[in-house]
Design a protein around this motif. Structure first.
Motif, PDB file in Angstrom:
ATOM      1  N   UNK A 583      16.394 -55.038 103.009  1.00  0.00           N
ATOM      2  CA  UNK A 583      15.692 -53.243 104.210  1.00  0.00           C
ATOM      3  C   UNK A 583      14.122 -53.932 104.674  1.00  0.00           C
ATOM      4  N   UNK A 584      13.238 -54.586 103.339  1.00  0.00           N
ATOM      5  CA  UNK A 584      11.962 -55.559 103.905  1.00  0.00           C
ATOM      6  C   UNK A 584      12.431 -55.902 105.330  1.00  0.00           C
ATOM      7  N   UNK A 585      10.892 -55.965 105.945  1.00  0.00           N
ATOM      8  CA  UNK A 585      10.446 -56.110 107.792  1.00  0.00           C
ATOM      9  C   UNK A 585      11.404 -57.934 108.006  1.00  0.00           C
ATOM     10  N   UNK A 586      10.483 -58.191 106.992  1.00  0.00           N
ATOM     11  CA  UNK A 586      10.705 -59.987 107.372  1.00  0.00           C
ATOM     12  C   UNK A 586      12.081 -60.406 107.202  1.00  0.00           C
ATOM     13  N   UNK A 587      12.317 -60.427 105.921  1.00  0.00           N
ATOM     14  CA  UNK A 587      13.727 -60.341 105.835  1.00  0.00           C
ATOM     15  C   UNK A 587      14.951 -59.800 106.868  1.00  0.00           C
ATOM     16  N   UNK A 588      14.692 -58.697 107.591  1.00  0.00           N
ATOM     17  CA  UNK A 588      15.383 -58.007 108.285  1.00  0.00           C
ATOM     18  C   UNK A 588      15.792 -58.294 109.452  1.00  0.00           C
ATOM     19  N   UNK A 589      14.036 -59.074 110.165  1.00  0.00           N
ATOM     20  CA  UNK A 589      14.081 -59.560 111.123  1.00  0.00           C
ATOM     21  C   UNK A 589      14.957 -61.398 110.605  1.00  0.00           C
ATOM     22  N   UNK A 590      14.316 -62.258 109.648  1.00  0.00           N
ATOM     23  CA  UNK A 590      15.749 -63.574 109.291  1.00  0.00           C
ATOM     24  C   UNK A 590      17.115 -63.354 108.868  1.00  0.00           C
ATOM     25  N   UNK A 591      17.465 -61.602 108.584  1.00  0.00           N
ATOM     26  CA  UNK A 591      18.905 -61.444 108.444  1.00  0.00           C
ATOM     27  C   UNK A 591      19.858 -61.665 110.135  1.00  0.00           C
ATOM     28  N   UNK A 592      18.786 -60.485 111.032  1.00  0.00           N
ATOM     29  CA  UNK A 592      19.322 -60.354 111.340  1.00  0.00           C
ATOM     30  C   UNK A 592      19.194 -61.348 113.276  1.00  0.00           C
ATOM     31  N   UNK A 593      18.024 -62.280 113.153  1.00  0.00           N
ATOM     32  CA  UNK A 593      18.308 -63.648 114.190  1.00  0.00           C
ATOM     33  C   UNK A 593      19.537 -64.542 114.179  1.00  0.00           C
ATOM     34  N   UNK A 594      19.565 -65.196 111.880  1.00  0.00           N
ATOM     35  CA  UNK A 594      20.198 -65.707 112.003  1.00  0.00           C
ATOM     36  C   UNK A 594      21.463 -64.994 111.955  1.00  0.00           C
ATOM     37  N   UNK A 595      22.243 -63.876 112.543  1.00  0.00           N
ATOM     38  CA  UNK A 595      23.338 -63.565 112.830  1.00  0.00           C
ATOM     39  C   UNK A 595      23.012 -63.480 114.153  1.00  0.00           C
ATOM     40  N   UNK A 596      22.314 -63.096 115.305  1.00  0.00           N
ATOM     41  CA  UNK A 596      22.219 -63.341 116.372  1.00  0.00           C
ATOM     42  C   UNK A 596      22.875 -64.630 117.004  1.00  0.00           C
ATOM     43  N   UNK A 597      21.967 -65.265 116.226  1.00  0.00           N
ATOM     44  CA  UNK A 597      22.087 -67.073 116.697  1.00  0.00           C
ATOM     45  C   UNK A 597      22.872 -67.480 116.566  1.00  0.00           C
ATOM     46  N   UNK A 598      23.849 -67.322 115.623  1.00  0.00           N
ATOM     47  CA  UNK A 598      25.427 -67.643 115.004  1.00  0.00           C
ATOM     48  C   UNK A 598      26.288 -66.931 115.586  1.00  0.00           C
ATOM     49  N   UNK A 599      25.848 -65.814 116.162  1.00  0.00           N
ATOM     50  CA  UNK A 599      27.408 -64.963 116.923  1.00  0.00           C
ATOM     51  C   UNK A 599      27.011 -65.380 118.236  1.00  0.00           C
ATOM     52  N   UNK A 600      26.054 -66.025 119.159  1.00  0.00           N
ATOM     53  CA  UNK A 600      25.871 -66.579 120.432  1.00  0.00           C
ATOM     54  C   UNK A 600      26.200 -68.052 120.581  1.00  0.00           C
ATOM     55  N   UNK A 601      25.880 -68.764 120.100  1.00  0.00           N
ATOM     56  CA  UNK A 601      26.701 -69.902 119.284  1.00  0.00           C
ATOM     57  C   UNK A 601      28.437 -69.885 119.710  1.00  0.00           C
ATOM     58  N   UNK A 602      28.973 -68.891 119.221  1.00  0.00           N
ATOM     59  CA  UNK A 602      30.412 -69.625 119.070  1.00  0.00           C
ATOM     60  C   UNK A 602      31.241 -68.319 120.100  1.00  0.00           C
ATOM     61  N   UNK A 603      30.071 -67.550 119.996  1.00  0.00           N
ATOM     62  CA  UNK A 603      30.942 -66.373 121.565  1.00  0.00           C
ATOM     63  C   UNK A 603      30.320 -66.292 123.357  1.00  0.00           C
ATOM     64  N   UNK A 604      29.047 -67.219 123.013  1.00  0.00           N
ATOM     65  CA  UNK A 604      28.673 -67.322 124.930  1.00  0.00           C
ATOM     66  C   UNK A 604      29.387 -68.743 124.834  1.00  0.00           C
TER      67      UNK A 604
END
Length: 604
Positions: A583-604
């Motif tokens: 819910x909290x903005x700093x945590x959302x940034x951490x969570x979704x940035x981590x997800x994006x970096x992980x998925x782009x690493x393995x899919x792109x």
């Protein structure tokens, strides 16, 4: 195509949950511009200002029928132990607490029609049982109905106009309830619904003379509708019933009609039901949106005969309150929460499809494609699986998905068997011993996207949260060779320990869906990913919050420990101050940035 900044996307705020003063000249609502949703006010001069400024989220807001109070609920760190507070509307500066025991959960139900009393359910007596309470403002709460044995929860539905009766539901499973009525003075309880427990009930209102209620129910039907229930004869008569789910209604007393929302294959549609003759009208606008609020609630304000306030939410539209004109079917924004540079309307929207699964059933899904996606090319794909299991993937604003699409990754959002929104029969297709059939649906979606030429077979990832996390782990253990990467968020890893550690009031409802932890223990062990760690060959990212009362952190700790011990690829992002979601903005940034970096690493 313009490259999007993921942090800017995540920071896009929303507004939702409008609730009005009696004269409709002042509106309270939720806005998360500060980083967490807080109570805001639009006063009679159209000036908008925040009324609360907590670090924690405000979960709901409701203006009292006597105009004296704005009620809201707040928890700590996402633990869902909601406390109820009131803002004095004489100057909006005085806030009083009706509850303050942070170890107890209090679920606000509603107001008495005169605004003198609130009704709520709470587990203050026993952590495993929610009882029904009434509380007059500035007085002590009164226990009016106590649960026991296999009944763990009740929920308020309606308060009569003469203040003598309360309608509530007795929750028996996660889908079915008994409907009951309480005589406030005597304490006598009368059951209104059928003994056979063949339906669910929500959101009731009393008729003007209190001899009947109007309620959303699916009793005896596959899809929910709106019915009248005579309180003397207990006869139920449907006044609106079609092959789609009823989501919400709002009484427009001045015009003796209901404003309602239906769920049409995942999209919301607005309707009007004339209570004089039961004539109904469904509007085509707003088009291809949902009215589900970012806080997962529903709401509306009737301003006058022609205008209402409601929340719209879509894949390329952040949650915003709109003023909708019922005559012209056009709308304007109430007060835009987001006024930044990203042109949301230019972001891609999903298309609705279906695929044939193993038993020749059609399974619906949304497909969110990058602009440059073409069939037959080497395309990367993410399959996102919703929670529930009776949840439903809907076209709502998810900034992390828009970022991934902007990077060139297509998104499939399936509603496998067991999902909500498609009727009771569809919802029961994954019960207990049919659990893994829904995982097989994902295998067939994988086959569809490969065979149709939309994806490269070695560039497909899977992700899901809560029950979707369970599904994700099932996908990479049952079908380990299909996936390039996986992201699991706060999901069940070991179904036996899940039942042992989940909040005690939740266990009964989950047993109905997943299986009894004693009688069906073998089943629960067989479907648990913790016993199949050796099968995992997929790189895995795991995210979870310590305060989660639904799927406790112990589930993720087991998974990460076992995978590391087995030498498997696993990354873990842990949040100390979040619960079942971020819910909290700093945590959302951490969570979704981590997800994006992980998925782009393995899919792109």
């Amino acid at each position: 195509m313009t490259n999007l900044d993921i942090k800017e996307l995540i920071k896009i705020p929303y507004s939702c949950s409008p609730t009005s003063s009696v004269d409709n000249k002042r509106i309270a609502y939720l806005n998360n511009k500060s980083g967490t949703p807080q109570v805001w006010l639009c006063d009679e001069n159209n000036v908008h200002k925040p009324l609360t400024n907590y670090k924690e989220r405000v979960a709901l807001v409701s203006w009292s029928p006597d105009d004296k109070w704005i009620l809201f609920s707040i928890d700590k760190g996402g633990d869902e132990n909601f406390q109820i507070k009131l803002i004095d509307t004489s100057d909006y500066t005085n806030i009083i607490s009706l509850s303050d025991d942070m170890s107890v959960r209090n679920d606000f139900g509603g107001w008495s029609t005169d605004g003198s009393t609130i009704v709520y359910s709470s587990n203050k007596r026993n952590a495993a049982y929610f009882d029904l309470y009434t509380q007059k403002i500035n007085e002590e709460p009164k226990l009016v109905y106590q649960t026991s044995n296999d009944i763990h929860s009740v929920a308020f539905q309606a308060y009569s106009n003469d203040l003598k009766k309360i309608v509530f539901t007795e929750e028996r499973t996660n889908r079915y309830q008994y409907l009951k009525i309480l005589d406030v003075e005597s304490g006598n309880i009368t059951q209104l619904s059928d003994d056979n427990l063949n339906g669910g009930f929500k959101q009731a209102i009393f008729s003007e003379n209190d001899d009947e209620i109007i309620i959303i129910t699916n009793e005896g039907k596959d899809f929910s509708g709106i019915a009248r229930l005579n309180l003397n004869s207990k006869k139920l008569s449907y006044i609106y019933s079609e092959d789609h789910e009823m989501e919400f209604f709002k009484m427009d007393s001045e015009n003796y009609r209901l404003i309602f929302y239906i769920n049409d294959r995942g999209y919301s549609k607005l309707g009007i039901l004339n209570l004089s003759n039961n004539d109904s009208q469904i509007f085509e606008n707003p088009h291809e949106v949902t009215f589900m609020e970012p806080t997962y609630g529903w709401g509306a304000c009737v301003l006058d005969e022609s205008n209402i306030l409601l929340t719209i939410n879509s894949t390329n539209q952040n949650g915003e309150i709109i003023k909708f004109n019922l005559d012209t079917q056009k709308y304007e924004f109430f007060k835009k929460a987001y006024e930044g540079d990203i042109k949301l309307n230019n972001l891609p929207k999903p298309t609705l499809h279906s695929f044939k699964t193993f038993d020749d059933r059609d399974i619906p899904f949304f497909f969110l494609k990058p602009d440059n996606f073409k069939q037959g090319e080497d395309n990367p794909i993410l399959i996102l699986i919703h929670g529930g299991p009776e949840g439903q993937e809907r076209p709502t604003f998810k900034p992390e998905l828009q970022y991934l699409v902007n990077q060139g990754i297509g998104i499939l959002l399936p509603n496998v068997r067991g999902s909500g929104g498609y009727g009771e029969s569809y919802g029961h297709l994954d019960d207990t011993y049919k659990r893994m059939d829904s995982v097989k649906d994902i295998e067939y979606l994988w086959k569809w996207v490969v065979e149709s030429g939309w994806a490269s077979r070695d560039k497909i990832a899977v992700m899901g949260g809560s029950y979707g996390g369970f599904m994700t782990l099932s996908c990479i253990t049952v079908y380990p060779d299909l996936w390039a990467a996986a992201v699991e968020l706060y999901g069940m890893v070991n179904m036996v320990t899940f039942f042992e550690h989940t909040a005690s009031y939740r266990a009964q409802h989950r047993a109905y869906e997943y299986g009894d932890p004693i009688k069906d223990r073998k089943l629960l062990e067989d479907i648990s990913a913790i016993h199949k760690i050796d099968q995992i060959v997929t790189p895995l990212l795991v995210l979870h919050g310590d305060e989660d009362p639904r799927v406790p952190m112990y589930e993720t700790e087991q998974l990460v420990s076992e995978m590391k011990e087995a030498g498997k690829q696993v990354e873990f992002v842990r949040f100390l101050d979040e619960g079942h979601g971020f819910v909290k903005e700093p945590n959302r940034i951490t969570a979704y940035t981590s997800i994006a970096e992980f998925l782009t690493k393995y899919l792109l």
